[in-house]
Motif scaffolding. Structure first.
Motif, PDB file in Angstrom:
ATOM      1  N   ARG A  17       0.817  -1.226   0.000  1.00  0.00           N
ATOM      2  CA  ARG A  17       0.000   0.000   0.000  1.00  0.00           C
ATOM      3  C   ARG A  17       0.839   1.258   0.000  1.00  0.00           C
ATOM      4  O   ARG A  17       0.359   2.330  -0.342  1.00  0.00           O
ATOM      5  CB  ARG A  17      -0.906   0.018   1.234  1.00  0.00           C
ATOM      6  CG  ARG A  17      -2.030  -0.982   1.176  1.00  0.00           C
ATOM      7  CD  ARG A  17      -2.930  -0.896   2.393  1.00  0.00           C
ATOM      8  NE  ARG A  17      -3.393   0.447   2.652  1.00  0.00           N
ATOM      9  CZ  ARG A  17      -3.553   0.965   3.867  1.00  0.00           C
ATOM     10  NH1 ARG A  17      -3.288   0.249   4.937  1.00  0.00           N
ATOM     11  NH2 ARG A  17      -3.991   2.192   4.025  1.00  0.00           N
ATOM     12  N   GLN A  18       2.118   1.152   0.412  1.00  0.00           N
ATOM     13  CA  GLN A  18       2.963   2.335   0.518  1.00  0.00           C
ATOM     14  C   GLN A  18       3.425   2.859  -0.843  1.00  0.00           C
ATOM     15  O   GLN A  18       3.802   4.002  -0.961  1.00  0.00           O
ATOM     16  CB  GLN A  18       4.170   2.039   1.396  1.00  0.00           C
ATOM     17  CG  GLN A  18       3.777   1.732   2.810  1.00  0.00           C
ATOM     18  CD  GLN A  18       4.980   1.440   3.674  1.00  0.00           C
ATOM     19  OE1 GLN A  18       6.113   1.699   3.298  1.00  0.00           O
ATOM     20  NE2 GLN A  18       4.736   0.902   4.850  1.00  0.00           N
ATOM     21  N   ARG A  19       3.434   2.003  -1.854  1.00  0.00           N
ATOM     22  CA  ARG A  19       3.783   2.361  -3.227  1.00  0.00           C
ATOM     23  C   ARG A  19       5.171   2.984  -3.352  1.00  0.00           C
ATOM     24  O   ARG A  19       5.401   3.838  -4.189  1.00  0.00           O
ATOM     25  CB  ARG A  19       2.734   3.290  -3.819  1.00  0.00           C
ATOM     26  CG  ARG A  19       1.354   2.678  -3.857  1.00  0.00           C
ATOM     27  CD  ARG A  19       0.378   3.530  -4.573  1.00  0.00           C
ATOM     28  NE  ARG A  19       0.642   3.467  -6.014  1.00  0.00           N
ATOM     29  CZ  ARG A  19       0.032   4.235  -6.889  1.00  0.00           C
ATOM     30  NH1 ARG A  19      -0.852   5.104  -6.501  1.00  0.00           N
ATOM     31  NH2 ARG A  19       0.313   4.141  -8.168  1.00  0.00           N
ATOM     32  N   ALA A  21       9.131   3.219  -4.345  1.00  0.00           N
ATOM     33  CA  ALA A  21       9.903   2.717  -5.481  1.00  0.00           C
ATOM     34  C   ALA A  21      10.852   1.599  -5.065  1.00  0.00           C
ATOM     35  O   ALA A  21      11.008   0.610  -5.782  1.00  0.00           O
ATOM     36  CB  ALA A  21      10.680   3.860  -6.125  1.00  0.00           C
ATOM     37  N   LEU A  22      11.497   1.723  -3.911  1.00  0.00           N
ATOM     38  CA  LEU A  22      12.449   0.706  -3.474  1.00  0.00           C
ATOM     39  C   LEU A  22      11.767  -0.640  -3.239  1.00  0.00           C
ATOM     40  O   LEU A  22      12.159  -1.661  -3.790  1.00  0.00           O
ATOM     41  CB  LEU A  22      13.160   1.166  -2.206  1.00  0.00           C
ATOM     42  CG  LEU A  22      14.079   0.128  -1.554  1.00  0.00           C
ATOM     43  CD1 LEU A  22      15.248  -0.191  -2.470  1.00  0.00           C
ATOM     44  CD2 LEU A  22      14.579   0.637  -0.211  1.00  0.00           C
ATOM     45  N   TRP A  23      10.704  -0.636  -2.428  1.00  0.00           N
ATOM     46  CA  TRP A  23      10.011  -1.892  -2.126  1.00  0.00           C
ATOM     47  C   TRP A  23       9.273  -2.413  -3.350  1.00  0.00           C
ATOM     48  O   TRP A  23       9.165  -3.616  -3.553  1.00  0.00           O
ATOM     49  CB  TRP A  23       9.062  -1.715  -0.945  1.00  0.00           C
ATOM     50  CG  TRP A  23       9.800  -1.531   0.323  1.00  0.00           C
ATOM     51  CD1 TRP A  23       9.924  -0.381   1.048  1.00  0.00           C
ATOM     52  CD2 TRP A  23      10.569  -2.517   1.022  1.00  0.00           C
ATOM     53  NE1 TRP A  23      10.708  -0.601   2.148  1.00  0.00           N
ATOM     54  CE2 TRP A  23      11.119  -1.903   2.156  1.00  0.00           C
ATOM     55  CE3 TRP A  23      10.846  -3.855   0.793  1.00  0.00           C
ATOM     56  CZ2 TRP A  23      11.920  -2.574   3.058  1.00  0.00           C
ATOM     57  CZ3 TRP A  23      11.652  -4.528   1.692  1.00  0.00           C
ATOM     58  CH2 TRP A  23      12.173  -3.889   2.809  1.00  0.00           C
ATOM     59  N   GLY A  24       8.761  -1.531  -4.175  1.00  0.00           N
ATOM     60  CA  GLY A  24       8.106  -1.964  -5.414  1.00  0.00           C
ATOM     61  C   GLY A  24       9.078  -2.653  -6.356  1.00  0.00           C
ATOM     62  O   GLY A  24       8.753  -3.667  -6.975  1.00  0.00           O
ATOM     63  N   ALA A  25      10.312  -2.113  -6.457  1.00  0.00           N
ATOM     64  CA  ALA A  25      11.319  -2.735  -7.312  1.00  0.00           C
ATOM     65  C   ALA A  25      11.732  -4.098  -6.765  1.00  0.00           C
ATOM     66  O   ALA A  25      11.927  -5.052  -7.521  1.00  0.00           O
ATOM     67  CB  ALA A  25      12.534  -1.820  -7.433  1.00  0.00           C
ATOM     68  N   MET A  26      11.853  -4.200  -5.436  1.00  0.00           N
ATOM     69  CA  MET A  26      12.190  -5.490  -4.839  1.00  0.00           C
ATOM     70  C   MET A  26      11.070  -6.501  -5.080  1.00  0.00           C
ATOM     71  O   MET A  26      11.327  -7.661  -5.401  1.00  0.00           O
ATOM     72  CB  MET A  26      12.460  -5.317  -3.342  1.00  0.00           C
ATOM     73  CG  MET A  26      13.755  -4.596  -3.074  1.00  0.00           C
ATOM     74  SD  MET A  26      14.030  -4.146  -1.344  1.00  0.00           S
ATOM     75  CE  MET A  26      13.716  -5.637  -0.473  1.00  0.00           C
ATOM     76  N   HIS A  27       9.828  -6.065  -4.929  1.00  0.00           N
ATOM     77  CA  HIS A  27       8.687  -6.955  -5.165  1.00  0.00           C
ATOM     78  C   HIS A  27       8.650  -7.396  -6.620  1.00  0.00           C
ATOM     79  O   HIS A  27       8.439  -8.573  -6.926  1.00  0.00           O
ATOM     80  CB  HIS A  27       7.391  -6.241  -4.779  1.00  0.00           C
ATOM     81  CG  HIS A  27       6.204  -7.131  -4.769  1.00  0.00           C
ATOM     82  ND1 HIS A  27       5.043  -6.803  -5.410  1.00  0.00           N
ATOM     83  CD2 HIS A  27       5.977  -8.339  -4.206  1.00  0.00           C
ATOM     84  CE1 HIS A  27       4.156  -7.765  -5.248  1.00  0.00           C
ATOM     85  NE2 HIS A  27       4.697  -8.705  -4.528  1.00  0.00           N
ATOM     86  N   ALA A  70       3.971  -0.440 -12.069  1.00  0.00           N
ATOM     87  CA  ALA A  70       3.291   0.863 -12.003  1.00  0.00           C
ATOM     88  C   ALA A  70       3.644   1.603 -10.711  1.00  0.00           C
ATOM     89  O   ALA A  70       3.826   2.820 -10.714  1.00  0.00           O
ATOM     90  CB  ALA A  70       1.778   0.668 -12.105  1.00  0.00           C
ATOM     91  N   ASP A  71       3.766   0.876  -9.597  1.00  0.00           N
ATOM     92  CA  ASP A  71       4.130   1.504  -8.324  1.00  0.00           C
ATOM     93  C   ASP A  71       5.552   2.049  -8.351  1.00  0.00           C
ATOM     94  O   ASP A  71       5.825   3.117  -7.810  1.00  0.00           O
ATOM     95  CB  ASP A  71       3.975   0.520  -7.170  1.00  0.00           C
ATOM     96  CG  ASP A  71       2.532   0.274  -6.795  1.00  0.00           C
ATOM     97  OD1 ASP A  71       1.663   1.046  -7.256  1.00  0.00           O
ATOM     98  OD2 ASP A  71       2.271  -0.685  -6.044  1.00  0.00           O
ATOM     99  N   VAL A  72       6.466   1.325  -8.978  1.00  0.00           N
ATOM    100  CA  VAL A  72       7.845   1.809  -9.094  1.00  0.00           C
ATOM    101  C   VAL A  72       7.868   3.100  -9.902  1.00  0.00           C
ATOM    102  O   VAL A  72       8.481   4.097  -9.500  1.00  0.00           O
ATOM    103  CB  VAL A  72       8.762   0.743  -9.739  1.00  0.00           C
ATOM    104  CG1 VAL A  72      10.114   1.333 -10.091  1.00  0.00           C
ATOM    105  CG2 VAL A  72       8.925  -0.442  -8.808  1.00  0.00           C
ATOM    106  N   ALA A  73       7.182   3.102 -11.040  1.00  0.00           N
ATOM    107  CA  ALA A  73       7.138   4.308 -11.876  1.00  0.00           C
ATOM    108  C   ALA A  73       6.491   5.467 -11.131  1.00  0.00           C
ATOM    109  O   ALA A  73       6.994   6.596 -11.156  1.00  0.00           O
ATOM    110  CB  ALA A  73       6.376   4.010 -13.169  1.00  0.00           C
TER     111      ALA A  73
END
Length: 136
Positions: A17-19, A21-27, A70-73
């Protein structure tokens, strides 16, 4: 399997939910390199995600990949370049909804995360849902 399950549970429990970039890229990397290529890893990930949030219908791995990208972007496009911690109070805004549950330190928090450029400068371990941040 334990690490994959822990990551899946953390993502389903609210990290997604935090969206960020770091955690999104890891995911995205975990989904792309491990889950999408290995059927056993896919089953472990999906089982753990379903157990972590049993009231939410699980999305397919492909849908999660698209959402993670999309979250990373979104996170990179909206991350502020100004390192100054400006005071920001979102409680009077009409376009946000306050959460009835207080944050971990008793502070007011929002129901959904705002873009980083609408918040105060933020540490990676701070609450991105905080309604008021920084000096007043």
């Amino acid at each position: 399997p334990e690490l994959l399950c822990a990551f899946s549970r953390a993502w389903a429990a609210g990290l997604g939910r935090q969206r960020g970039a770091l955690w999104g890229a890891m995911h995205y990397a975990v989904l792309q390199d491990v889950v999408a290529r290995d059927e056993a890893a896919r089953r472990v990930y999906e089982t753990c995600a379903a157990a972590a949030s049993p009231f939410v219908a699980p999305a397919s791995v492909e849908d999660r990949l698209a959402a993670a990208a999309a979250d990373v972007a979104w996170g990179l496009e909206n991350w502020p370049l100004d390192p100054v911690k400006w005071g920001v109070d979102q409680t009077a805004r009409g376009d946000v909804e306050l959460d009835r549950v207080a944050g971990r330190f008793g502070e007011a928090q929002l129901m959904s995360v705002l873009p980083p450029n609408e918040r105060s400068a933020l540490r990676w371990n701070a609450n991105p849902f905080a309604a008021a941040e920084g000096p007043s």
